[in-house]
Write an enzyme that holds these catalytic residues in place. Structure first.
Site, mmCIF file in Angstrom:
data_model
loop_
_atom_site.group_PDB
_atom_site.id
_atom_site.type_symbol
_atom_site.label_atom_id
_atom_site.label_comp_id
_atom_site.label_asym_id
_atom_site.label_seq_id
_atom_site.Cartn_x
_atom_site.Cartn_y
_atom_site.Cartn_z
ATOM 1 N NE ARG A 31 -0.352 -20.106 0.807
ATOM 2 C CZ ARG A 31 -0.806 -19.320 -0.418
ATOM 3 N NH1 ARG A 31 0.084 -19.254 -0.857
ATOM 4 N NH2 ARG A 31 -1.675 -17.786 0.538
ATOM 5 C CG ASP A 32 5.067 -27.593 -3.185
ATOM 6 O OD1 ASP A 32 5.172 -28.282 -4.911
ATOM 7 O OD2 ASP A 32 5.661 -28.189 -2.561
ATOM 8 C CB ILE A 33 3.427 -29.651 1.484
ATOM 9 C CG1 ILE A 33 3.592 -30.313 2.993
ATOM 10 C CG2 ILE A 33 5.037 -30.789 1.037
ATOM 11 C CD1 ILE A 33 3.344 -30.955 2.879
ATOM 12 C CG ASN A 89 8.683 -30.780 -12.427
ATOM 13 O OD1 ASN A 89 8.711 -30.504 -13.472
ATOM 14 N ND2 ASN A 89 8.663 -30.681 -11.419
ATOM 15 C CB VAL A 98 2.548 -35.370 -7.100
ATOM 16 C CG1 VAL A 98 1.211 -36.456 -6.885
ATOM 17 C CG2 VAL A 98 2.984 -35.922 -5.748
ATOM 18 C CG HIS A 102 1.314 -31.258 -10.230
ATOM 19 N ND1 HIS A 102 1.597 -32.889 -10.361
ATOM 20 C CD2 HIS A 102 2.333 -31.191 -9.712
ATOM 21 C CE1 HIS A 102 2.895 -33.295 -9.651
ATOM 22 N NE2 HIS A 102 3.853 -32.276 -9.928
ATOM 23 C CG HIS A 104 5.088 -26.670 -10.022
ATOM 24 N ND1 HIS A 104 5.701 -26.987 -8.188
ATOM 25 C CD2 HIS A 104 5.100 -28.612 -10.401
ATOM 26 C CE1 HIS A 104 5.917 -28.356 -8.543
ATOM 27 N NE2 HIS A 104 5.518 -29.185 -9.541
#
Ligand code: AMP
Ligand code: ZN
Length: 117
Positions: A31-33, A89, A98, A102, A104
């Site tokens: 999970r994205d923070i 991105n 980052v 990755h 999303h």
């Protein structure tokens, strides 16, 4: 293949905690923070590649694995019927913070237009 200074390599290693939602031999989803929607999961390769271009050039099969896990996550999170968005991105203009590739996986509400005006 890990980068000692990379945040997501540290998550893969378990040195930084994350909320895992899926895992395969080569892929991790967590999970994205700072979630931007009710469902916001990041899907990453366990090996370090800076961005999608580096990953695709080095290991296109692994890029395919990421897409498969992203689809599995969308289904497991219950947004496969309502709809979801997948994006990576890339670089400064792309808003990449980052530099460990990755995807999303975002959904759970109408997401509006693809880009802010
Ligand atoms: P990007 O801006 O596309 O590089 O995305 C980086 C994402 O990582 C952002 O959505 C952050 O909220 C997320 N993030 C940063 N640190 C963490 C962390 N420790 N655990 C989970 N997600 C994180
Ligand atoms: Zn990394």
């Amino acid at each position: 293949m890990n980068d000692a200074d990379c945040l997501f390599c540290k998550i893969v290693a378990g040195d930084i905690p994350s909320t895992k939602v899926a895992e395969t031999e080569r892929v991790l989803a967590f999970r994205d923070i700072h979630p931007k929607a009710p469902v916001h999961v990041l899907v990453i390769p366990k090996d370090h590649y800076a961005n999608t271009a580096a990953l695709a050039a080095a290991d296109p099969a692994l890029a395919g694995d990421l897409l498969a896990v992203a689809a599995d996550v969308a289904a497991a999170e219950g947004v496969d019927q309502s709809g979801w968005r997948l994006f990576a991105n890339t670089g400064d203009d792309g808003g990449q913070d980052v530099y460990h590739v990755h995807f999303h996986v975002v959904g759970g509400k109408p997401l509006g237009p693809m880009l802010a005006a």
